[in-house]
Design a protein around this motif. Structure first.
Motif, mmCIF file in Angstrom:
data_model
loop_
_atom_site.group_PDB
_atom_site.id
_atom_site.type_symbol
_atom_site.label_atom_id
_atom_site.label_comp_id
_atom_site.label_asym_id
_atom_site.label_seq_id
_atom_site.Cartn_x
_atom_site.Cartn_y
_atom_site.Cartn_z
ATOM 1 N N GLU A 50 4.945 40.180 -37.056
ATOM 2 C CA GLU A 50 4.849 40.608 -35.535
ATOM 3 C C GLU A 50 3.719 39.278 -34.663
ATOM 4 O O GLU A 50 3.462 38.375 -34.231
ATOM 5 N N GLN A 51 2.355 39.537 -35.462
ATOM 6 C CA GLN A 51 1.033 38.558 -35.144
ATOM 7 C C GLN A 51 1.563 36.839 -35.664
ATOM 8 O O GLN A 51 1.905 36.079 -34.871
ATOM 9 N N ARG A 89 11.223 33.960 -30.640
ATOM 10 C CA ARG A 89 10.550 34.848 -31.276
ATOM 11 C C ARG A 89 11.127 36.368 -32.030
ATOM 12 O O ARG A 89 10.794 36.837 -30.622
ATOM 13 N N LEU A 90 11.183 36.685 -32.659
ATOM 14 C CA LEU A 90 12.205 37.744 -33.213
ATOM 15 C C LEU A 90 11.767 38.783 -34.005
ATOM 16 O O LEU A 90 11.844 37.451 -35.197
ATOM 17 N N VAL A 91 11.568 39.844 -33.590
ATOM 18 C CA VAL A 91 11.251 40.598 -34.870
ATOM 19 C C VAL A 91 12.246 42.116 -35.255
ATOM 20 O O VAL A 91 11.703 42.168 -34.246
ATOM 21 N N ALA A 92 12.248 41.801 -36.091
ATOM 22 C CA ALA A 92 13.734 43.378 -36.143
ATOM 23 C C ALA A 92 12.684 44.417 -35.927
ATOM 24 O O ALA A 92 11.441 44.654 -36.170
ATOM 25 N N ALA A 100 19.514 47.776 -37.219
ATOM 26 C CA ALA A 100 18.290 47.246 -36.813
ATOM 27 C C ALA A 100 18.630 46.177 -36.010
ATOM 28 O O ALA A 100 19.371 45.495 -35.424
ATOM 29 N N ARG A 101 17.503 45.845 -34.669
ATOM 30 C CA ARG A 101 17.303 45.168 -33.668
ATOM 31 C C ARG A 101 16.446 44.566 -33.746
ATOM 32 O O ARG A 101 15.539 44.965 -33.838
ATOM 33 N N LEU A 102 16.720 42.936 -33.150
ATOM 34 C CA LEU A 102 15.645 41.661 -32.897
ATOM 35 C C LEU A 102 15.063 41.962 -31.708
ATOM 36 O O LEU A 102 15.381 41.787 -30.539
ATOM 37 N N LEU A 103 13.834 42.419 -31.684
ATOM 38 C CA LEU A 103 12.780 42.237 -31.012
ATOM 39 C C LEU A 103 12.069 40.816 -30.509
ATOM 40 O O LEU A 103 11.363 40.898 -30.918
ATOM 41 N N GLY A 104 11.874 40.203 -28.605
ATOM 42 C CA GLY A 104 10.837 39.471 -28.633
ATOM 43 C C GLY A 104 11.352 38.735 -27.149
ATOM 44 O O GLY A 104 11.960 39.427 -26.250
ATOM 45 N N ASP A 105 11.291 37.604 -28.112
ATOM 46 C CA ASP A 105 11.458 36.238 -26.761
ATOM 47 C C ASP A 105 12.574 35.417 -27.303
ATOM 48 O O ASP A 105 12.483 34.885 -28.285
ATOM 49 N N PRO A 106 13.893 35.847 -26.806
ATOM 50 C CA PRO A 106 14.818 34.770 -27.659
ATOM 51 C C PRO A 106 14.914 33.827 -27.476
ATOM 52 O O PRO A 106 15.708 32.752 -28.046
ATOM 53 N N VAL A 107 14.242 32.995 -26.632
ATOM 54 C CA VAL A 107 13.964 31.679 -26.585
ATOM 55 C C VAL A 107 12.768 30.897 -25.927
ATOM 56 O O VAL A 107 12.192 30.926 -24.999
ATOM 57 N N VAL A 108 12.380 29.878 -26.629
ATOM 58 C CA VAL A 108 10.409 29.516 -27.127
ATOM 59 C C VAL A 108 10.938 27.987 -26.819
ATOM 60 O O VAL A 108 10.222 27.458 -25.706
ATOM 61 N N GLN A 109 11.755 27.760 -27.864
ATOM 62 C CA GLN A 109 12.296 26.320 -27.444
ATOM 63 C C GLN A 109 13.373 25.850 -27.464
ATOM 64 O O GLN A 109 13.940 26.779 -28.572
ATOM 65 N N ARG A 110 14.224 24.965 -27.668
ATOM 66 C CA ARG A 110 15.256 24.175 -28.066
ATOM 67 C C ARG A 110 14.544 22.876 -28.079
ATOM 68 O O ARG A 110 14.181 21.861 -28.349
ATOM 69 N N VAL A 111 15.900 22.811 -29.601
ATOM 70 C CA VAL A 111 15.515 21.570 -30.938
ATOM 71 C C VAL A 111 16.769 20.958 -31.076
ATOM 72 O O VAL A 111 17.482 21.472 -31.165
ATOM 73 N N TRP A 121 11.320 32.824 -36.047
ATOM 74 C CA TRP A 121 10.193 32.266 -35.073
ATOM 75 C C TRP A 121 9.991 30.667 -35.096
ATOM 76 O O TRP A 121 10.531 29.973 -36.181
ATOM 77 N N VAL A 122 9.920 30.147 -34.162
ATOM 78 C CA VAL A 122 9.821 28.570 -33.764
ATOM 79 C C VAL A 122 9.039 28.295 -35.795
ATOM 80 O O VAL A 122 7.275 28.628 -35.316
#
Ligand SMILES: Cc1cc2nc3c(=O)[nH]c(=O)nc-3n(C[C@H](O)[C@H](O)[C@H](O)COP(=O)(O)OP(=O)(O)OC[C@H]3O[C@@H](n4cnc5c(N)ncnc54)[C@H](O)[C@@H]3O)c2cc1C
Length: 552
Positions: free
Chosen positions: A364-365, A296-299, A197-208, A317-318
């Protein structure tokens, strides 16, 4: 270490909050479970999650562990509020009032005290939560937990899964035969990799940059009432400080700015002092630190035949709205009864398809809610005016405006009724929809509803019990009119071995305000499968639908 050649019904990789909860829920349904956890017994997790959602506490109530959890965490009278200040020790500009745990069941008038639930939310860090879950799960009959056991791979066929692992202390290889395997092994999930399975979405939303510190003097420097969540808003360095033990330990999140891609370029000590508002001589001890990316990643899938993913293994996700772990717990509550239905012989093979069909769209939502909130907060931090810390009329006006904006933006994440109670399953193959649209919900708001797919609306029964305490591990037919005939449904269920029980509800004002049909069929996870004023003329197609025998 034991476990070689062992047979179990469900093997779970990962004894974090999601894996332990899944194990307890499955065992409560009569399923044998083996949990493989690489940490040694008693090894604490890192100091991450601080919020257990009301919906999760409802689940823990069903599992018999909510009371123990409620008595742990912050001191019983420590305010669970969220305070916005210019710095931790600076001026307060807004406050979201959330009752301390002593008053959690009785408080009124707060933004989340009206929630229709027997179990309001709870603020407790994962370092206190997990040992309680571990102790409780270890004592549940049917659950075996193997610590210091690292998952290495699996092979599956039509009959089951062979799980390969090894003992980290002895190096001994382990082989476990299971009917199903669930990866609850966190964001770096080996099980997810193993099923491709692959994670899809936004790999970097924020650095903390997160720092867990011990600072015994900090509480005494606060100018007003302490709070659980403390958000510093100033143009130099904004950040969040969570009270961990309510006395001396704190978790500080320093949100890097858009033009700060490099963690190492930020002076951690300087940032901590800027968020706290203290000088170079303020003493604290660094207990642990972590630099992490909010993602923000969902398989792309949650399953490969007999192997499933749950929790962070399936989505990360964050953690805004405190809905990282809590979404994983909801996965566990969903997958548990589906697997148990199958293993207990009344669920058709296809019932397991419902897991991905129901949970993937919800996660996802939620991932988008969380990411959008992260962006909105970053925008707010960018716009903090310098005058906010100045003693002047302009400074006062800035504090009032920023405080109001912070309250308006964040009330929905710290009192996220919609995430708790509003989500519904609208494309499930095992729910009998009736064409009525589901009530819309946001992060902060929802409308209780009996539209199939929604969470069964909670009410207090006439005998004082929570409705949820009267539900069980089977399907329940709620009848709000004793004149409604139900014998057809009740007689048809045993034909398919579907466990079904009737529960009569007195249709008083509170019940009729929530329930607008005479009959409601609620699932073992307290979501609605069907509703109507009369039972179906031929009940078997409905019974077959809800047990996964008619796929759509
Ligand atoms: C700073 C921060 C704050 C957060 N705050 C919140 C919050 O307030 N509310 C919220 O809901 N969520 C929050 N989260 C998210 C939350 O911590 C995670 O969603 C949660 O821990 C996920 O639980 P899990 O059981 O799925 O995975 P994990 O907690 O990661 O547990 C996975 C387990 O699997 C084990 N494991 C991994 N690989 C193997 C292997 N190969 N073999 C055997 N064992 C293995 C690990 O040791 C671990 O114990 C926060 C996260 C962060 C980073």
């Amino acid at each position: 270490m034991t476990g070689n050649g062992i047979e179990t019904d469900v093997a779970i990789v990962g004894g974090g909050p999601v894996g332990l909860t899944l194990a307890m829920d499955l065992a409560g349904r009569g399923i044998r479970v083996m949990v493989l956890e690489q940490r040694y017994r008693g090894e604490l997790p890192s100091v991450k999650c601080n919020h257990v959602a009301a919906r999760s506490m409802e689940l823990f109530r069903r599992l018999g562990v909510s009371e123990k959890l409620r008595h742990a965490g912050l001191p019983e009278d420590y305010p669970n509020d969220v305070a916005y200040r210019t710095t931790m020790v600076g001026q307060e500009i807004a406050r979201i009032p959330i009752p301390c745990r002593r008053d959690r069941y009785t408080a009124t008038g707060g933004p989340d005290t009206w929630w229709p639930t027997p179990e309001p939310p709870h603020r407790i860090n994962q370092i206190f939560l997990e040992p309680i879950l571990f102790a409780h799960a270890s004592a549940v009959s049917g659950v075996t937990i193997l610590n210091c056991a690292r998952f290495g791979g699996f092979a599956q066929d039509d009959d089951g899964v062979t799980v390969h692992a090894h003992a980290l202390d002895s190096g001994e290889g382990l082989s476990i035969s299971a009917r199903y395997l669930v990866g609850c092994d966190g964001g770096k999930s080996d099980v997810r990799h193993a099923i491709g399975a692959r994670l899809l979405g936004d790999p970097v939303v924020q650095r903390v940059q997160s720092s867990y510190i011990c600072a015994p003097q900090l509480l005494s420097l606060l100018s007003g009432t302490p709070a659980w969540g403390n958000i510093s808003l100033n143009p130099r360095r904004s950040g969040t400080v969570y009270a961990i033990d309510g006395r001396e330990t704190w978790l500080i999140h320093n949100y890097l700015k858009d033009d700060e891609p490099d963690f190492d370029a930020i002076d951690r000590d300087w940032a901590i002092r800027a968020i706290l508002g203290v000088g170079a001589d303020f003493p604290y001890v660094m207990m642990s630190k972590e630099d992490w990316f909010g993602r923000r990643l969902v398989a792309d899938r949650f399953r490969d035949r007999r192997v499933f993913l749950c929790g962070d293994a399936a989505h990360i996700w964050v953690p805004y709205a405190g809905y990282g772990m809590n979404a994983g717990l909801a996965d566990a509550a969903n997958l548990s009864w589906l697997l148990a239905a199958r293993l207990n012989g009344w669920g058709a093979a296809s019932i397991l398809n419902a897991y991905e069909r129901e949970r993937q769209p919800i996660t996802e939502q939620v991932s988008r809610f969380a990411m959008n909130h992260a962006h909105a907060m970053a925008k707010q931090r960018r716009g903090i005016p310098a005058v906010i810390e100045v003693e002047s009329l302009a400074g006062e006006a800035a504090r009032a405006a920023v405080g109001q904006a912070a309250y308006d933006l964040n009330i929905q994440q710290y009192c996220c009724a919609g995430l708790n109670f509003g989500y519904y399953y609208d494309t499930s193959p095992i729910i009998a929809y009736d064409g009525t649209p589901h009530p819309p919900y946001t992060m902060g708001d929802f409308t209780p509803s009996t539209v199939p797919g929604c969470r069964t609306p909670h009410l207090w029964l006439n005998d004082g019990r929570s409705l949820y305490d009267a539900l069980g591990s089977e399907y329940i037919l709620l009848r709000l009119d004793p004149a409604a005939t139900v014998d057809g449904l009740l007689d048809a269920a045993p034909n398919r071995r579907l466990p079904l029980r009737l529960l009569d509800i007195v249709a008083d004002e509170a019940a009729t305000a929530l329930y607008d049909t005479r009959l409601v069929l609620t699932r073992p996870d307290q979501h609605i499968a069907w509703r109507g004023d009369v039972q179906p003329t031929d009940p078997l197609p409905l019974i077959d639908r809800v047990r996964g025998a008619t796929m759509v």
